[in-house]
Design a protein around this motif. Structure first.
Motif, short mmCIF file in Angstrom:
data_model
loop_
_atom_site.label_atom_id
_atom_site.label_comp_id
_atom_site.label_asym_id
_atom_site.label_seq_id
_atom_site.Cartn_x
_atom_site.Cartn_y
_atom_site.Cartn_z
N GLN A 188 0.85 -1.20 0.00
CA GLN A 188 0.00 0.00 0.00
C GLN A 188 0.89 1.24 0.00
OE1 GLN A 188 -2.70 0.27 3.30
NE2 GLN A 188 -3.64 2.16 2.58
N ARG A 189 0.68 2.09 -0.98
CA ARG A 189 1.51 3.28 -1.14
C ARG A 189 1.00 4.42 -0.26
NH1 ARG A 189 5.36 4.40 -4.81
NH2 ARG A 189 5.92 6.59 -5.13
N LYS A 190 1.92 5.07 0.45
CA LYS A 190 1.56 6.22 1.28
C LYS A 190 1.44 7.48 0.42
CE LYS A 190 1.72 3.72 4.96
NZ LYS A 190 0.44 3.32 5.59
N GLU A 191 0.68 8.44 0.93
CA GLU A 191 0.47 9.69 0.20
C GLU A 191 1.71 10.59 0.30
OE1 GLU A 191 -2.98 11.73 1.58
OE2 GLU A 191 -4.26 9.96 1.51
N ASN A 192 1.88 11.41 -0.71
CA ASN A 192 2.85 12.49 -0.66
C ASN A 192 2.24 13.58 0.24
OD1 ASN A 192 4.32 14.86 -1.10
ND2 ASN A 192 4.70 14.38 -3.24
N PRO A 193 2.91 13.96 1.34
CA PRO A 193 2.32 14.92 2.29
C PRO A 193 2.45 16.38 1.87
CG PRO A 193 4.45 14.24 3.08
CD PRO A 193 4.21 13.45 1.81
N LEU A 194 2.86 16.64 0.64
CA LEU A 194 3.12 18.02 0.22
C LEU A 194 1.91 18.92 0.45
CD1 LEU A 194 4.94 20.15 -1.02
CD2 LEU A 194 4.17 19.39 -3.29
N ALA A 195 0.72 18.48 0.01
CA ALA A 195 -0.47 19.31 0.16
C ALA A 195 -0.77 19.55 1.64
CB ALA A 195 -1.66 18.65 -0.52
#
Length: 276
Positions: free
Chosen positions: A257-264
């Motif tokens: 399961q791929r984690k989100e990019n927290p940039l936003a």
């Protein structure tokens, strides 16, 4: 390369310390890693504050010359001496002077300040962050500080490399998430920001402090917790912070399961940490 040893310029290619040096013999010292540059806010005051607080716990008399302005001027001087431009990584080491065995004979200190160019981006995505099976942290009077005795982090780094992970998470002796081998740990769940409590024995990171302060200013929900590692597989995103900046991870352990990019999510914080 040139460095500053006890307020004088030295050549780092020449021998500096004796075999009786207490940082070498007993790990009787402290250090700060300070990253500065035209695109970053200045956190030198916080670094010196932590160093002086830790020196008091160690019973060391930190050199009085070590003020924020002195460190700023020294960094500027060394950058000119070594032709370093842009982002700079400064290592400031303070150790108790020679004398005695486990019980020191004096509390005066020496210091070394050296600067090198840093090419790491402030915000960067990496692959896998794993979980240590061998190294744990514990809360002490000095666990908040960066100590020259860093064998736990060395062994954690060895375990990380052997597993071919990009970073590794350490648990406290109580089994709670504490920190990473090279950074403080954060994760996001249901739109809220979480990080381990200092009671887990994690280092009181300067970038950790900055992220928490800026998050609260941005009216984000911030939680300093004692959490079990089971929260990480279901977290929206996982990231770590240290003097270099913020690193986020696409996977935890062997999960597909791929984690989100927290940039936003982190944008309100990043706009406060980076100079326009």
């Amino acid at each position: 390369m040139k460095a500053i040893f006890n307020s004088r310029i030295i050549d780092t290619s020449k021998p500096l310390i004796l075999t009786s040096n207490r940082a070498f013999c007993y790990g009787d010292g402290l250090f700060e890693t300070i990253v500065t540059g035209p695109d970053r806010i200045d956190l030198i005051d916080w670094h010196l504050e932590r160093l002086l607080r830790a020196s008091a716990v160690y019973g060391m008399k930190a050199p009085e010359v070590l003020t924020p302005n002195y460190v700023r001027d020294s960094i500027e001087q060394l950058c000119k001496e070594n032709a370093v431009k842009g982002t700079t990584r400064t290592k400031l080491i303070v150790w108790r002077n020679e004398g005695g065995l486990y019980a020191p004979e004096q509390n005066s200190c020496s210091f070394l300040l050296e600067c090198k160019p840093s090419h790491k981006p402030f915000f960067e995505g990496l692959g896998t962050i794993g979980l240590s099976q061998t190294i744990t942290t514990r809360h002490t009077l000095y666990s908040f500080a960066k100590r020259t005795n860093a064998i736990d982090y060395v062994l954690a780094g060895k375990e990380r490399a052997e597993n071919e992970w990009d970073e590794i998470v350490l648990l406290s002796t109580e089994g709670h998430l504490a920190e990473a081998s090279m950074a403080n740990l954060f994760w996001v769940t249901n739109g809220e920001l979480f990080t381990p409590s200092l009671d887990t024995g994690c280092i009181e990171g300067i970038m950790r402090r900055a992220v928490l302060e800026k998050a609260e200013k941005a009216d984000m929900v911030v939680n300093e917790v004692k959490a079990n590692p089971e929260v990480l597989p279901t977290a929206q995103c996982i990231f770590t912070t240290n003097a270099s900046g913020i690193r986020y991870y696409s996977h935890f352990m062997n999960s597909t399961q791929r984690k989100e990019n927290p940039l936003a999510f982190l944008k309100p914080i990043l706009t406060q940490l980076l100079r326009p």
